[in-house]
Structure formats: structure tokens, C-alpha cells
Design a protein around this motif. Structure first.
Motif, PDB file in Angstrom:
ATOM      1  N   ALA A 189       0.834  -1.209   0.000  1.00 19.92           N
ATOM      2  CA  ALA A 189       0.000   0.000   0.000  1.00 19.92           C
ATOM      3  C   ALA A 189       0.871   1.262   0.000  1.00 19.92           C
ATOM      4  CB  ALA A 189      -0.888   0.003   1.235  1.00 19.92           C
ATOM      5  N   PRO A 190       0.436   2.329  -0.677  1.00 20.75           N
ATOM      6  CA  PRO A 190       1.232   3.555  -0.660  1.00 20.75           C
ATOM      7  C   PRO A 190       1.191   4.229   0.712  1.00 20.75           C
ATOM      8  CG  PRO A 190      -0.786   3.859  -1.941  1.00 20.75           C
ATOM      9  CD  PRO A 190      -0.779   2.442  -1.483  1.00 20.75           C
ATOM     10  N   THR A 191       2.234   4.983   1.005  1.00 28.61           N
ATOM     11  CA  THR A 191       2.238   5.738   2.261  1.00 28.61           C
ATOM     12  C   THR A 191       1.250   6.911   2.124  1.00 28.61           C
ATOM     13  OG1 THR A 191       4.573   5.163   2.438  1.00 28.61           O
ATOM     14  CG2 THR A 191       3.755   6.852   3.952  1.00 28.61           C
ATOM     15  N   THR A 192       1.330   7.602   0.986  1.00 30.05           N
ATOM     16  CA  THR A 192       0.323   8.634   0.668  1.00 30.05           C
ATOM     17  C   THR A 192      -0.045   8.496  -0.813  1.00 30.05           C
ATOM     18  OG1 THR A 192       2.016  10.248   0.103  1.00 30.05           O
ATOM     19  CG2 THR A 192       1.207  10.318   2.366  1.00 30.05           C
ATOM     20  N   GLY A 193      -1.160   9.075  -1.178  1.00 26.59           N
ATOM     21  CA  GLY A 193      -1.606   9.014  -2.569  1.00 26.59           C
ATOM     22  C   GLY A 193      -2.545   7.838  -2.807  1.00 26.59           C
ATOM     23  N   THR A 194      -3.053   7.762  -4.042  1.00 30.30           N
ATOM     24  CA  THR A 194      -4.058   6.747  -4.357  1.00 30.30           C
ATOM     25  C   THR A 194      -3.755   6.099  -5.708  1.00 30.30           C
ATOM     26  OG1 THR A 194      -5.608   8.271  -3.316  1.00 30.30           O
ATOM     27  CG2 THR A 194      -6.567   6.366  -4.389  1.00 30.30           C
ATOM     28  N   VAL A 195      -4.027   4.796  -5.798  1.00 27.89           N
ATOM     29  CA  VAL A 195      -3.893   4.084  -7.075  1.00 27.89           C
ATOM     30  C   VAL A 195      -5.296   3.694  -7.529  1.00 27.89           C
ATOM     31  CG1 VAL A 195      -2.884   2.105  -8.268  1.00 27.89           C
ATOM     32  CG2 VAL A 195      -1.634   3.181  -6.392  1.00 27.89           C
ATOM     33  N   TYR A 196      -5.672   4.156  -8.710  1.00 26.86           N
ATOM     34  CA  TYR A 196      -7.004   3.835  -9.226  1.00 26.86           C
ATOM     35  C   TYR A 196      -6.889   2.830 -10.370  1.00 26.86           C
ATOM     36  CZ  TYR A 196      -8.635   8.005  -6.776  1.00 26.86           C
ATOM     37  OH  TYR A 196      -8.934   8.944  -5.814  1.00 26.86           O
ATOM     38  N   PHE A 197      -7.794   1.902 -10.391  1.00 32.46           N
ATOM     39  CA  PHE A 197      -7.929   0.998 -11.535  1.00 32.46           C
ATOM     40  C   PHE A 197      -9.398   1.057 -11.944  1.00 32.46           C
ATOM     41  CE2 PHE A 197      -8.690  -2.960 -13.744  1.00 32.46           C
ATOM     42  CZ  PHE A 197      -7.552  -3.131 -14.497  1.00 32.46           C
ATOM     43  N   GLU A 198      -9.645   1.520 -13.143  1.00 36.83           N
ATOM     44  CA  GLU A 198     -11.023   1.733 -13.620  1.00 36.83           C
ATOM     45  C   GLU A 198     -11.840   2.484 -12.567  1.00 36.83           C
ATOM     46  OE1 GLU A 198     -12.103  -2.259 -14.558  1.00 36.83           O
ATOM     47  OE2 GLU A 198     -11.246  -2.173 -16.561  1.00 36.83           O
ATOM     48  N   SER A 199     -11.276   3.601 -12.096  1.00 36.40           N
ATOM     49  CA  SER A 199     -11.928   4.501 -11.130  1.00 36.40           C
ATOM     50  C   SER A 199     -12.103   3.920  -9.731  1.00 36.40           C
ATOM     51  CB  SER A 199     -13.303   4.969 -11.642  1.00 36.40           C
ATOM     52  OG  SER A 199     -13.181   5.498 -12.935  1.00 36.40           O
ATOM     53  N   THR A 200     -11.554   2.751  -9.471  1.00 40.05           N
ATOM     54  CA  THR A 200     -11.648   2.178  -8.122  1.00 40.05           C
ATOM     55  C   THR A 200     -10.304   2.331  -7.422  1.00 40.05           C
ATOM     56  OG1 THR A 200     -13.211   0.527  -8.923  1.00 40.05           O
ATOM     57  CG2 THR A 200     -12.135   0.048  -6.817  1.00 40.05           C
ATOM     58  N   ASP A 201     -10.352   2.835  -6.182  1.00 41.76           N
ATOM     59  CA  ASP A 201      -9.139   2.923  -5.373  1.00 41.76           C
ATOM     60  C   ASP A 201      -8.784   1.492  -4.954  1.00 41.76           C
ATOM     61  OD1 ASP A 201      -7.241   3.155  -3.422  1.00 41.76           O
ATOM     62  OD2 ASP A 201      -8.401   4.490  -2.118  1.00 41.76           O
ATOM     63  N   VAL A 202      -7.723   0.939  -5.535  1.00 40.21           N
ATOM     64  CA  VAL A 202      -7.450  -0.498  -5.326  1.00 40.21           C
ATOM     65  C   VAL A 202      -7.104  -0.820  -3.879  1.00 40.21           C
ATOM     66  CG1 VAL A 202      -6.728  -0.841  -7.713  1.00 40.21           C
ATOM     67  CG2 VAL A 202      -5.005  -0.369  -6.001  1.00 40.21           C
ATOM     68  N   HIS A 203      -6.590   0.150  -3.157  1.00 42.31           N
ATOM     69  CA  HIS A 203      -6.218  -0.130  -1.762  1.00 42.31           C
ATOM     70  C   HIS A 203      -7.374   0.038  -0.790  1.00 42.31           C
ATOM     71  CE1 HIS A 203      -2.338   0.487  -3.802  1.00 42.31           C
ATOM     72  NE2 HIS A 203      -2.045  -0.575  -3.078  1.00 42.31           N
ATOM     73  N   SER A 204      -8.512   0.457  -1.311  1.00 43.15           N
ATOM     74  CA  SER A 204      -9.694   0.520  -0.431  1.00 43.15           C
ATOM     75  C   SER A 204     -10.517  -0.759  -0.571  1.00 43.15           C
ATOM     76  CB  SER A 204     -10.563   1.728  -0.804  1.00 43.15           C
ATOM     77  OG  SER A 204     -11.145   1.514  -2.084  1.00 43.15           O
ATOM     78  N   LEU A 205     -10.091  -1.643  -1.469  1.00 41.39           N
ATOM     79  CA  LEU A 205     -10.841  -2.893  -1.655  1.00 41.39           C
ATOM     80  C   LEU A 205     -10.674  -3.781  -0.426  1.00 41.39           C
ATOM     81  CD1 LEU A 205      -9.831  -3.781  -5.329  1.00 41.39           C
ATOM     82  CD2 LEU A 205     -12.143  -3.272  -4.536  1.00 41.39           C
ATOM     83  N   PRO A 206     -11.762  -4.392   0.056  1.00 43.68           N
ATOM     84  CA  PRO A 206     -11.606  -5.318   1.179  1.00 43.68           C
ATOM     85  C   PRO A 206     -10.818  -6.560   0.744  1.00 43.68           C
ATOM     86  CG  PRO A 206     -13.865  -5.337   0.373  1.00 43.68           C
ATOM     87  CD  PRO A 206     -13.153  -4.253  -0.373  1.00 43.68           C
ATOM     88  N   LYS A 207     -10.130  -7.202   1.699  1.00 42.30           N
ATOM     89  CA  LYS A 207      -9.302  -8.372   1.377  1.00 42.30           C
ATOM     90  C   LYS A 207     -10.102  -9.456   0.661  1.00 42.30           C
ATOM     91  CE  LYS A 207      -5.577  -8.175   4.719  1.00 42.30           C
ATOM     92  NZ  LYS A 207      -4.963  -8.757   5.909  1.00 42.30           N
ATOM     93  N   SER A 208     -11.371  -9.554   1.045  1.00 42.49           N
ATOM     94  CA  SER A 208     -12.199 -10.619   0.467  1.00 42.49           C
ATOM     95  C   SER A 208     -12.474 -10.386  -1.023  1.00 42.49           C
ATOM     96  CB  SER A 208     -13.525 -10.719   1.230  1.00 42.49           C
ATOM     97  OG  SER A 208     -14.166  -9.467   1.205  1.00 42.49           O
ATOM     98  N   LEU A 209     -12.241  -9.156  -1.515  1.00 37.39           N
ATOM     99  CA  LEU A 209     -12.507  -8.868  -2.934  1.00 37.39           C
ATOM    100  C   LEU A 209     -11.224  -8.733  -3.755  1.00 37.39           C
ATOM    101  CD1 LEU A 209     -15.460  -6.314  -2.781  1.00 37.39           C
ATOM    102  CD2 LEU A 209     -15.547  -8.731  -3.337  1.00 37.39           C
ATOM    103  N   LEU A 210     -10.070  -8.784  -3.072  1.00 36.68           N
ATOM    104  CA  LEU A 210      -8.803  -8.580  -3.773  1.00 36.68           C
ATOM    105  C   LEU A 210      -8.591  -9.583  -4.900  1.00 36.68           C
ATOM    106  CD1 LEU A 210      -5.970  -7.653  -1.254  1.00 36.68           C
ATOM    107  CD2 LEU A 210      -6.821  -6.354  -3.206  1.00 36.68           C
ATOM    108  N   HIS A 211      -8.985 -10.864  -4.637  1.00 34.44           N
ATOM    109  CA  HIS A 211      -8.724 -11.874  -5.675  1.00 34.44           C
ATOM    110  C   HIS A 211      -9.563 -11.614  -6.930  1.00 34.44           C
ATOM    111  CE1 HIS A 211     -11.989 -13.653  -3.288  1.00 34.44           C
ATOM    112  NE2 HIS A 211     -12.371 -14.272  -4.386  1.00 34.44           N
ATOM    113  N   HIS A 212     -10.743 -11.008  -6.746  1.00 38.42           N
ATOM    114  CA  HIS A 212     -11.553 -10.652  -7.930  1.00 38.42           C
ATOM    115  C   HIS A 212     -10.826  -9.579  -8.745  1.00 38.42           C
ATOM    116  CE1 HIS A 212     -15.114 -12.968  -7.116  1.00 38.42           C
ATOM    117  NE2 HIS A 212     -15.065 -12.596  -5.849  1.00 38.42           N
ATOM    118  N   TYR A 213     -10.266  -8.595  -8.012  1.00 36.97           N
ATOM    119  CA  TYR A 213      -9.540  -7.512  -8.677  1.00 36.97           C
ATOM    120  C   TYR A 213      -8.320  -8.057  -9.425  1.00 36.97           C
ATOM    121  CZ  TYR A 213      -6.075  -3.793  -9.030  1.00 36.97           C
ATOM    122  OH  TYR A 213      -5.100  -2.948  -9.487  1.00 36.97           O
ATOM    123  N   ARG A 214      -7.584  -8.971  -8.754  1.00 40.07           N
ATOM    124  CA  ARG A 214      -6.335  -9.473  -9.368  1.00 40.07           C
ATOM    125  C   ARG A 214      -6.596 -10.301 -10.632  1.00 40.07           C
ATOM    126  NH1 ARG A 214      -3.800 -10.610  -3.515  1.00 40.07           N
ATOM    127  NH2 ARG A 214      -2.720  -8.621  -3.277  1.00 40.07           N
TER     128      ARG A 214
END
Lengths: 226, 303
Positions: A53-78
Motif C-alpha cells: 500500500a502507498p504511504t500517501t496518494g491513491t492508485v485507481y484501476f477503472e476509477s476504483t481505489d485499489v487499496h480501499s478494496l476489502p481483502k475478500s474482494l482482492l482476488h476478484h480484482y487481481r
């Protein structure tokens, strides 16, 4: 499609691994990230994969902040990202066929889909006759082609390749680059990190140069310049 | 869901068979662990049996005066049998006492002649009282002393001379049981830790594989499942090997040490209690294998 918004990543001792990175990648682009070892290329990819995870800033993938995804949904994202590594990272006790099939099984694809798609993918990466071979029975180039097959089998939106030709001889390097170009031409965004000047220059596509955690160049039709 | 479950089962079985040496090492260590657990169950049975047989040899004899009527003695017997601390009361009549005495001294001509010269039976009836626990004899004796109808016809009770021995034995049995339990718990914990460490080591060798599974988008359940299945298979095989190991061992022990163990035959115990041993040994294997795998994989899923 991918947007890094002022991303900074600091090591525990406060040293920056990435510093204020702002970067946008559009669909169907082929982007090479170049830079010396320790420049922050792999860290950048880890941010995109939500491995770190970044210390500051945000990473978006198709407008979704990837680091705000719950762990249970990470595998769907990957599953939207196909990964290729320098050291191939195949599952050693699975055959080439099974390594590719595993990615489909993990995505919940049906047996009949797997039975029809995997041979097709093996043919695409020119390994039609070696589906039953285990990784240790394949050459480096062949293992990397299996890894690419595994990365593309679920038709991801993006292929991320971290030094995909780093362990390969020139002939295999050429073959891998040709496969990645073909994948990109079929509409998949490709993001690679590399030290190989020949690969970058031959491609004539967008090149992002990194140095000490910062982006120092971003050229639409760039060359490998360090 | 069914498809995923089937794939997890199949992947677990394949992974177990293909990870030859690692699977072999896991099965070997788990087998040793389960043999220790099984051996402790058998040891505990031997200990319990030995202690019970020693306990059964302890009793208190109540000797009645020769003037006591049989009906009075039998009434005392009935009252004793109603006591919660009493397990069993055996009545020996005056005639039986005399008969036993004669049999016991059949080679002692002088004693038999002296008995004949007395003319009358000098022996009184007696009650052999077995308490449910050696510590309860004091209460039995207290009851007999307090019961005026009984104490008036009692000649003597051999508790006083047995008291020290009974107390020592009670303490020894208690200490042995506590020590036995402590040793069993200690060994079981040590064995479980070793088995857990082995399974975790096997999973450690697959940590890169787990990270790849994560990166290709496998869910945690899909990653963890095959490892748990492989752990269960290792546990099952180890349990069956351990159980099979005890067949010849208990057969030999039953044959060689039965007399030494006061008639307790380990092989008979193994055969009669096979379902129990199966549950303990194979069940421990299954639980150990699955829990160790579950915990082992968990640390590599923390991203």
C-alpha cells in the motif's frame, strides 16, 4: 484505466521507494517502465497489484481505489490483471497445462471451458506439444511462455510483466516480446518493466523512465535512455 | 460450489502425491506423533488396570464374636451395602471360616489336633468390606463403630493395622495418576508441536507457490483448500500406519507381559477397544493435519 495520483511509498526508515508519482495509462497502451535497479519499478507494480500500500496518494484501476478494496474482494480484482515475472513463478508440481488451467479454475471457470481454452492458449504460446511437461522439464523461454499463457488465459484487462526477459537469451527474448506485442494488438493493455534496451527501442511505444523513486521521463514513442 | 470442492479435493490429492519427499517426511513425523499418542492411551489403560487391581486387593475385614447370630451379621451386611462408600460386602459364615482354616492348615497336624480338642468352632463369622475408594475405609469403620447394634457383636476390625498401608497406597495411587496425567499431557503437547512444525515446514516450502496463487486471483479458500486436503490425507495415512503398528506390538506385549501386568492383556484391550483407539489415533491425525495446514497457510495469505 490506471491512474497513480501523487503516490509516495516510504520504507520503514523513511527512505522513499516512490516519490510523488502521478501517472495515467489508457486502455490498449503498451508501456515500458525503465530504470536502474532500485529505481522503484517493481514497487510501482506492487502498488498496482495491491501487494503493497502507498504511504500517501491513491492508485485507481477503472476509477476504483485499489487499496480501499476489502481483502475478500482482492482476488476478484487481481483476476483483471495478468502477471508475468522475471523468474516465471510457475507452480512446480503442476504441468504446463495445469499451470494455465489453475488460473481458470481459480476464476471459477467451468471444466468444459478449461478443456477448450487451455490447448488453444498452449498453441498460441507455441507449446502445444508440451502441455504435459512440468516446469523443470522446460527451458527458461518455454517456462516464460507458459507464464504468459497463464496471464492471458482469463482475458485480463492488463498484462503486467516485471522484467519478463530478464532471464532469457536473445532468441527467447524476441519470442516473448512478439507474444506480448500480439497480446497488445488484440486489445490488452501491457505494462512491462525492463532493463533491455533492445526490447524498448524495437517497440517504439511509450517509455516511462524512473530514477530514485521518481518519474524523470515519459515519452509517447520513447527510447531507452538512462 | 460443488465444482470448487471437487477441484480442491483433486488438487489436494495431486499435490500430496507429487510432493513425494515432503509428503513422506510429513507422514513419517505424524506417524511417530500418533504412535506416541496411541502408546500413551495404552499406557494409561495399563496404569488404570494395575491401580484398579491393587485397589481391589485392599479390603477391611470385620470379625464378629462367636456369640453373634447369623441373622444379626447379615443385618449388618445389609446396612453396610446400603452405604454409598461401600462397593461390595462378602459374608463368610462361621462354618465357612472353619472350613477355610482347616484347608489352609491341612498340613499342620498340631493345629488341627488342637482345633479338634476344642470341640466347638472357635471362629466367628466375618464380613469382607470393599470400599469404592481406599480413602473411604475410615468412613466405613466409623459407621460400624457408631452403629450400636453392630459394635456390640463385633469382635475386631482389622482396619487399624491396615490403616497405614491403605493410606500410603491411596497416596501412591493418587500421585501415580497425577504424574501419569501430567506425562501424558506433556508428551501429547510436545508431539503436537513437532507435527505442527513439520506441516508448517512443508507449507513453507510452498510459500512461493501460494504467492503465485494469490497473484493469479485465487481466493483464500481456493489456495488453502488443497493444503488442508493434503494435511488430512497425511493425517489419515499416518493414523492408519500408527494403528497398524500397534497390532503386532500389542500382540507381543499381550503374550509376553500379561502375567507381569496382573493378567491384563494389551492385545485384548487393543481388539476390544479398537473403535476407541481408531477414533483417538486416526481422529488426532485428521485434526492435526487439517489444523496444522490451516494455520500454516494462513501466514502466507496475509496480503
Amino acid at each position: 484505466m490506471i491512474y497513480f495520483d501523487k503516490v509516495t511509498k516510504l520504507y520503514r526508515d523513511g527512505t522513499p521507494a516512490l516519490e510523488d508519482i502521478t501517472l495515467s495509462i489508457a486502455p490498449k497502451e503498451f508501456v515500458s517502465i525503465v530504470g536502474h535497479s532500485g529505481a522503484g519499478k517493481t514497487t510501482l507494480l506492487k502498488m498496482l497489484l495491491a501487494e503493497d500500500a502507498p504511504t500517501t496518494g491513491t492508485v485507481y484501476f477503472e476509477s476504483t481505489d485499489v487499496h480501499s478494496l476489502p481483502k475478500s474482494l482482492l482476488h476478484h480484482y487481481r483476476r483483471k490483471i495478468g502477471m508475468v515475472f522475471q523468474d516465471f513463478r510457475l507452480i512446480p508440481n503442476k504441468t504446463a497445462y495445469e499451470n494455465i488451467a489453475f488460473a481458470m479454475e481459480a476464476a471459477g471457470r467451468h471444466d468444459d471451458e478449461i478443456a477448450s481454452d487451455v490447448p488453444h492458449i498452449l498453441d498460441l504460446v507455441d507449446l502445444g506439444s508440451k502441455g504435459g511437461h512440468f516446469p523443470h522439464q522446460l527451458s527458461g523461454g518455454e517456462q516464460q511462455r507458459v507464464a504468459i499463457g497463464r496471464a492471458i488465459v482469463n482475458q485480463p484487462d492488463v498484462i503486467v510483466a516485471d522484467e519478463p526477459t530478464g532471464n532469457l537469451d536473445p532468441v527467447n527474448t524476441y519470442e516473448i516480446v512478439e507474444i506480448l506485442k500480439k497480446v497488445n494488438e488484440l486489445g490488452t493493455t501491457v505494462l512491462i518493466t525492463t532493463h533491455n534496451k533492445g526490447v524498448v527501442d524495437a517497440m517504439g511505444k511509450r517509455v516511462i523512465t524512473m530514477e530514485r523513486g521518481r518519474i524523470t521521463r515519459d515519452d509517447a514513442h520513447g527510447q531507452y535512455i538512462l | 460450489m460443488m465444482m470448487t470442492f471437487k477441484r480442491i479435493l483433486s488438487a489436494g490429492a495431486t499435490s500430496f502425491t507429487r510432493s513425494g519427499l515432503v509428503s513422506f517426511a510429513t507422514v513419517l513425523i505424524m506417524t511417530v506423533t500418533l504412535i506416541i499418542i496411541g502408546a500413551l492411551v495404552l499406557l494409561s489403560a495399563v496404569l488404570t488396570n494395575t491401580l484398579t487391581s491393587i485397589q481391589n486387593k485392599v479390603d477391611v475385614n470385620v470379625y464378629f464374636a462367636t456369640t453373634a447370630e447369623e441373622s444379626q451379621v447379615l443385618a449388618v451386611k445389609t446396612r453396610l451395602e446400603q452405604r454409598p462408600e461401600v462397593d461390595e460386602v462378602t459374608y463368610t459364615s462361621r462354618d465357612q471360616s472353619l472350613l477355610t482354616f482347616r484347608e489352609k492348615h491341612q498340613d499342620d497336624v498340631l493345629t488341627l489336633q488342637a482345633l479338634d480338642q476344642l470341640g466347638d468352632n472357635p471362629l466367628g463369622a466375618s464380613l469382607a468390606v470393599k470400599a469404592k475408594d481406599p480413602t473411604l475405609y475410615a468412613a466405613v469403620v466409623q459407621f460400624l463403630t457408631d452403629d450400636t447394634a453392630a459394635s456390640s457383636i463385633i469382635d475386631r476390625i482389622n482396619y487399624a493395622q491396615n490403616k497405614v498401608v491403605i493410606e500410603r497406597l491411596s497416596n501412591a495411587i493418587d500421585a501415580t495418576q497425577r504424574a501419569g496425567l501430567a506425562i501424558v499431557i506433556l508428551f501429547v503437547i510436545a508431539s503436537i508441536i513437532i507435527a505442527l512444525a513439520t506441516v508448517r515446514l512443508a507449507i513453507y516450502s510452498a510459500r512461493d507457490e501460494i504467492s503465485v496463487m494469490r497473484l493469479v486471483g485465487a481466493s483464500n479458500m481456493y489456495i488453502r483448500g488443497p493444503f488442508i486436503v493434503a494435511g488430512v490425507i497425511a493425517g489419515l495415512i499416518s493414523g492408519l500406519i500408527a494403528l497398524a503398528f500397534f497390532f503386532p506390538v500389542t500382540w507381543y506385549a499381550g503374550y509376553a507381559f500379561s502375567t507381569w501386568l496382573g493378567g491384563f492383556n494389551l492385545f485384548t484391550y487393543y481388539v476390544v477397544n479398537f473403535p476407541f483407539l481408531f477414533m483417538v489415533v486416526v481422529g488426532s491425525g485428521l485434526v492435526l493435519g487439517s489444523i496444522a495446514s490451516f494455520l500454516g497457510v494462513r501466514r502466507y495469505l496475509q496480503v
